[in-house]
Scaffold this motif. Structure first.
Motif, PDB file in Angstrom:
ATOM      1  N   PHE A 648     -15.243 -11.816   1.105  1.00 47.65           N
ATOM      2  CA  PHE A 648     -14.179 -10.813   1.121  1.00 47.65           C
ATOM      3  C   PHE A 648     -14.854  -9.446   1.201  1.00 47.65           C
ATOM      4  CE2 PHE A 648     -12.470 -14.526  -0.860  1.00 47.65           C
ATOM      5  CZ  PHE A 648     -11.149 -14.594  -0.470  1.00 47.65           C
ATOM      6  N   SER A 661     -13.378  -8.795   6.778  1.00 52.77           N
ATOM      7  CA  SER A 661     -12.762 -10.076   6.455  1.00 52.77           C
ATOM      8  C   SER A 661     -11.267 -10.020   6.754  1.00 52.77           C
ATOM      9  CB  SER A 661     -12.984 -10.411   4.979  1.00 52.77           C
ATOM     10  OG  SER A 661     -12.229 -11.536   4.606  1.00 52.77           O
ATOM     11  N   TRP A 663      -9.141 -11.777   5.497  1.00 54.79           N
ATOM     12  CA  TRP A 663      -8.415 -12.204   4.301  1.00 54.79           C
ATOM     13  C   TRP A 663      -8.000 -11.033   3.422  1.00 54.79           C
ATOM     14  CZ3 TRP A 663     -13.105 -15.834   3.435  1.00 54.79           C
ATOM     15  CH2 TRP A 663     -13.104 -16.825   4.415  1.00 54.79           C
ATOM     16  N   TRP A 679      -1.551 -19.882   3.417  1.00 60.31           N
ATOM     17  CA  TRP A 679      -2.223 -18.843   2.638  1.00 60.31           C
ATOM     18  C   TRP A 679      -1.400 -18.464   1.415  1.00 60.31           C
ATOM     19  CZ3 TRP A 679      -6.932 -17.438   2.160  1.00 60.31           C
ATOM     20  CH2 TRP A 679      -7.821 -17.527   3.221  1.00 60.31           C
ATOM     21  N   ARG A 864      -4.012 -12.059  -0.901  1.00 57.87           N
ATOM     22  CA  ARG A 864      -5.197 -12.908  -0.891  1.00 57.87           C
ATOM     23  C   ARG A 864      -6.324 -12.404  -1.775  1.00 57.87           C
ATOM     24  NH1 ARG A 864      -5.221 -14.216   5.560  1.00 57.87           N
ATOM     25  NH2 ARG A 864      -4.328 -12.128   5.654  1.00 57.87           N
TER      26      ARG A 864
END
Length: 1100
Positions: A648, A661, A663, A679, A864
């Motif tokens: 991350f 990233s 995410w 997710w 996330r």
């Protein structure tokens, strides 16, 4: 040592650091002097004749106006490539498909059909690229300094001369619609205004739709001279989705329709200006000085001929502030007094405009277009020369030698221009050289100002750095003295406070007597320095000649080397940019060092507890609790989780080859429904896992069985917080897909759910402060008198010493009582006795507080990041166990926390800062956090959104600072990890039955800290000082790097933001540290009260 003395001493040390930071900041981040002088038509910008063509014109000012009306369309964050015409597809090459390309098709059509009427420029923006600073530049023609970036969301009225003020002074009707930032910058300046809130970056349409509701009716009414429309949809779309999202194509297409509609309504005397105030990064952010952020679009159009030539193949690059003098002269206004922009000369050479033309002189001079350009440049140069003279006289901070050279250049060019006016027939040969001379002067003046406005106060910077260094030395010395036997901090604290007050009063008296202004920053620095001198003097007398220098540096050499390497990286812009990758490497290196140290010193086994009772008898040494394999597995697990957390990351702007990233983007930005659902399930699973881990930990140590309110809240309140967070994420991720009839309901729920979660967290923290002792008491009346507790006093305890004497006896007495119950219920399996809950009473309160803080902070991040928070807690758990495996603990004391532990804790906090998607730059700030629970904005309030954004940015600093006391508590807590019953060898069962008490005696764990309260308080003080020392060394290194490299090319892009983020992070961490230590002391006080009640019951 009293608890309050520990907190006061740490608060005093924090004040020393705060004073040093404030003093250094006041010398490093200075704003330039803002002159209040105003330009006027009655006062020419300089001596000499008015430019050719200006005399005798009705309403003429420095130059006659070419246009009587202007429509300024400001599209926030309109990057240049958004407006750049899309190139034709080259056969054989794959087509480029980017959502934002080619969406402003009306610009391309006009440039092709009417090349003499329109021109597209690449506007070069000066950093910082924040909206408020850009608006100041677009109206004053000056350069806002770096520190002005902090005022982007708390704007103040512009006091300098500016275009809006000149327009209103000339009687022009200025109508504005759009971003309400203009309301604060120009209060009461508009004849009509339609303001819309600009802070809700998630709202793409409210501001733009509000403008469109009033734009065309206002144009058709004709009740305006200057119409300004500031659209925000493109900027908000970039913040929410990024430039590559399909929503960006929709917003740009909408802007294209707006431009087309305006062009159709323009009259011949009207100029259309379409401009972007700044660009945006690949992530949609702005604030820095990357190429994409400083590249904005500028488009000019007039129904009449505007340019004498067709546009060049590549758009010309011009400074953004060049628009200010250009618009002023085109409208027949004086150029604002503080402008340093260069006029766009080619706009003064093309065909005839509406309104006032250049007049009869056009026919009599064949070179009149070129002469008009030179005239505009001459007026511009006169105005800049006047400003330089006035500014240098007021501040004396411009480069004298370069200023003299520029004045000589201007004087020569000005004389040649006056000669040209007297002999116009000689103009042809002189025009080109005059144009070059005036442009050279204007560009040189701008360069001088840019260099000089990064001015510093070296005295304040040196004083601030010295104060920071002295505070670090204080932490280093006091951390050693804190555990010295018989050392008292109360008298040593009172003397510095008295000295500080004395110096403060002395400085205030001198200031009042001399009539000088009382500077609060200097006042705080004087107080800090005055209070610090007695301590340093006493330390010097104690250590100077009597003891060697080595004890002054108690940090182990490997840890000191690692710390010095980290501090040295702050002096390199490349390492600062790559800190997100360097920090996990340093953390992994420290983890390997810890494991190796355990092996080298033979401490892979648990800490050996040397217990000594109050009566002088020795207790048996605890059996080994860990194997070498166990410690090795802890190290491997830590390295693994550190690597996972590194997945991350957010790439800095300076590394274009790096890919951030995916995410760290919100689920709402995902297009695929199935992937989004998967997710979402993973994020909710991380929440549930986090909750389950905390509950299992509390259950393992018996604290979950307590009937106290905080435990009940953990049982029922935390699941509700998880449910509320999951529901809010579901609404936020699918907000765009909600049916219209349910949008009002969803909007209401999106506001209520985050507030409910935050309210639950606040309630849980209040309950924890009210009843922090999570124990379960089941002792009956019959068993409470089976043993007599011997005390050297009669009646209830009357002092802390009396209480400390009987507490260990009461605790062991409770163990014996419950031991008998265990023997009677052995057939039912192992049971955790209630006395164990006292052994983890401090850690249980700390872990509960951390989880209650974590959920509101997690709510401020994208969904996330919940995976990062789960990794954070797992990393912390493993690190604490690894550190405890090598921490020697002895009772009754002194207790200490290793430097390795403190350094690893700080590195883990830094790594979490980067893993949550942050960077020490303004463009990486997560502004969306300000609208969690407040989707409609905050009205006029600025402190609440600032608090939410700050909590999002410095969440890792706060969590690790509050949890810092766990470094002291965890080694005692790990005593609990041994089996309740020793492993019996074959054939020893009978022996085990003979000695049940020896086998089943449970460890005291954290109650050992109460055996020696003085050492307990000293250990807390030492821990706080070590933590402040590591943080203070970092902020000192940043300050030194910023001061030494203050003329470095990257100072405002890398070193200054790094210093600001480190300074704010230090303040947040120090406050969190004080809160964490205060919570431990609150628990300790509650435990004392609890034991007092037991003693009174025993006496009865």
């Amino acid at each position: 040592m009293q608890k309050i003395s520990v907190l006061l001493f740490l608060a005093w040390v924090c004040f020393l650091f705060y004073a040093g930071i404030a003093l250094f900041t006041s010398g490093f981040l200075l704003t330039r002097l803002e002159l209040t002088n105003q330009s006027s038509c009655q006062e020419p910008p300089g001596p000499g004749s008015l430019p050719w063509g200006s005399q005798g014109k009705p309403g003429a000012c420095w130059m006659p106006s070419r246009f009587s009306r202007v429509v300024l369309v400001l599209i926030d964050a309109l990057r240049f490539d958004f407006a750049q015409p899309q190139c034709s597809h080259v056969p054989g090459e794959p087509p480029v498909s980017v959502p934002f390309l080619g969406k402003l098709g009306s610009l391309k059509r006009i440039l092709e059909v009417q090349p003499h009427h329109a021109r597209l420029y690449q506007s070069q923006v000066d950093p910082p690229t924040t909206t408020m600073q850009r608006l100041k530049a677009l109206t004053t023609g000056s350069l806002p300094t770096f520190i002005d970036a902090g005022s982007n969301f708390a704007s103040h009225a512009i006091v300098e001369d500016n275009l809006i003020k000149q327009l209103t002074s000339a009687g022009k009707r200025v109508v504005f619609m759009g971003d309400d930032t203009w309301k604060d910058l120009f209060p009461g300046a508009f004849s009509q205004a339609f303001f819309f809130s600009s802070f809700n970056v998630r709202d793409l349409h409210t501001v733009d739709n509000g403008i469109l509701e009033h734009l065309y009716p206002t144009m058709d009414s004709g009740a305006w001279d200057v119409l300004i429309a500031h659209f925000l949809g493109v900027d908000h779309c970039g913040h929410k989705h990024g430039p590559h999202h399909p929503e960006m194509a929709k917003k740009l297409s909408q802007m294209d329709q707006v431009i087309q509609g305006l062009i159709e309504r323009l009259e011949n005397d009207t100029l259309l200006v379409v401009a972007g105030d700044h660009g945006m990064t690949m992530n949609g952010d702005h604030g820095g000085d990357s190429e994409l952020e400083v590249s904005a679009a500028l488009f000019l159009y007039s129904p009449t001929v505007l340019f004498p030539s067709v546009p060049p193949e590549e758009p010309e690059v011009i400074p953004q502030i060049s628009l200010v003098p250009t618009l002023a002269l085109l409208l027949g206004l004086p150029i604002p007094f503080g402008n340093i922009g260069e006029v766009m000369a080619e706009l003064f050479s093309g065909g005839s405009g509406g309104g006032s033309s250049r007049g009869d002189g056009d026919a009599s001079h064949p070179d009149s277009p070129a002469l008009a350009q030179v005239s505009a440049l001459y007026i511009n140069a006169q105005q800049v020369s006047r400003f330089l003279h006035t500014y240098s006289a007021a501040t004396q901070d411009l480069h004298v030698k370069e200023l003299r050279r520029l004045q000589e250049l201007f004087s020569k060019a000005s004389a040649r221009y006056q000669h040209l006016l007297q002999h116009p027939r000689e103009a042809e040969a002189a025009l080109s050289s005059l144009t070059a001379d005036f442009q050279q002067f204007l560009r040189g003046a701008r360069a001088v100002c840019i260099e000089s406005w990064a001015r510093f106060s070296l005295v304040r910077m040196a004083g601030g750095a010295a104060l920071l260094a002295a505070a670090c030395l204080l932490c280093l010395l006091a951390s050693q003295l804190a555990v010295a036997p018989g050392f008292l901090f109360r008298p040593l604290l009172l003397i510095p406070v008295a000295w500080g007050l004395t110096w403060t009063l002395l400085y205030a008296g001198v200031s009042v007597t001399t009539g000088s202004k009382l500077d609060p920053v200097v006042l705080g620095a004087v107080a800090a320095a005055g209070s610090l001198l007695p301590f340093l003097w006493k330390a010097w007398l104690s250590w100077g000649s009597k003891r060697p220098l080595a004890p002054l540096l108690p940090v182990p050499r490997p840890v000191l080397a690692l710390l010095l390497i980290r501090l040295a990286t702050f002096f390199s812009d490349s390492f600062v940019v790559a800190e997100a990758r360097a920090t996990p490497f340093l953390l992994g290196s420290l983890i390997l060092f810890l494991v190796a140290q355990l092996h080298w010193e033979g401490q892979l086994l648990p800490p050996k507890l040397l217990t000594t009772s109050r009566l002088g008898s020795s207790a048996p040494t605890a059996p080994p609790r860990h194997s070498g394999t166990h410690a090795l597995l802890l190290g491997i697990g830590l390295l693994l989780f550190t690597r996972l957390a590194g997945l991350f990351h957010r790439c800095p702007e300076e590394t274009p080859a790096c890919r951030s990233s995916p995410w760290l983007s919100p689920l709402a930005s995902m297009v695929g429904g199935r992937a989004k659902n998967l997710w979402y399930g993973a994020c909710v699973g991380a929440l549930v896992a986090l909750l389950a881990a905390v509950r299992l930990w509390l259950r393992r140590y018996g604290n979950l069985k307590s009937p106290e309110p905080p435990v009940l809240f953990v049982r029922w309140g935390l699941p509700l917080m998880v449910l509320g967070t999951a529901a809010y994420w579901a609404l936020a991720s699918g907000a765009e897909e909600v049916p219209p009839r349910l949008r009002a309901l969803v909007a209401g729920a999106s506001a209520v759910l985050p507030r409910a979660v935050m309210g639950l967290a606040a309630s849980g923290l209040m309950l924890l402060l009210w009843r922090p002792v999570t124990v379960l008491v089941k002792a009956g009346a019959a068993t409470s008198r089976t043993r007599t507790i011997l005390t050297p006093f009669s009646g209830p305890p009357t002092s802390q010493a009396d209480l400390d004497y009987v507490v260990p006896q009461i605790y062991r007495h409770m163990q014996e009582e419950f031991q008998g119950r265990l023997e009677r219920t052995r057939a039912q399996g192992p049971i955790t006795v209630a006395a164990y809950q006292l052994g983890s009473v401090y850690s249980a309160a700390m872990v509960t507080a951390l989880i209650l803080l974590a959920f509101p902070l997690l709510l401020l991040h994208v969904e996330r990041v919940s995976l990062v928070f789960l990794l954070l807690f797992l990393q912390s758990f493993l690190l604490l166990h690894l550190l405890a495996a090598g921490t020697p603990v002895a009772t009754p004391g002194p207790f200490t926390v290793m430097w390795q532990a403190v350094s690893a804790w700080v590195l883990l906090a830094t790594q979490t800062f980067y893993s949550t998607g942050h960077q020490p730059v303004f463009s990486a700030i997560h502004w969306h956090a300000a609208f969690v629970g407040f989707p409609d904005g905050h009205g006029s309030s600025t402190w609440l959104p600032a608090l939410l954004v700050g909590a999002n940015t410095f969440a890792s600093h706060l969590l690790f600072a509050v949890g810092c006391p766990l470094l002291l508590l965890w080694p005692f807590l790990c005593e609990r990890q041994g089996p309740k019953k020793r492993q019996s060898l074959p054939g020893s069962e009978s022996e085990a039955r003979v000695r049940p008490e020896e086998e089943q005696e449970e460890p005291l764990m954290e109650m050992r800290l109460r055996d020696a309260p003085h050492h307990f308080n000293a250990a807390l003080l030492q821990l706080g000082l070590k933590y402040l020392f590591v943080l203070g060394a970092q902020i000192l290194a940043c300050a030194l790097a910023a001061s030494i490299l203050r003329r470095h090319l990257m100072v405002w892009k890398v070193f200054a933001p790094k210093f600001i983020f480190e300074a704010i992070g230090f303040i947040v961490s120090s406050v969190g540290l004080l809160l964490g230590i205060a919570l431990v002391m609150r628990v300790d006080g509650a435990v004392s009260s609890w034991f007092k009640k037991l003693v009174l019951a025993q006496q009865r």
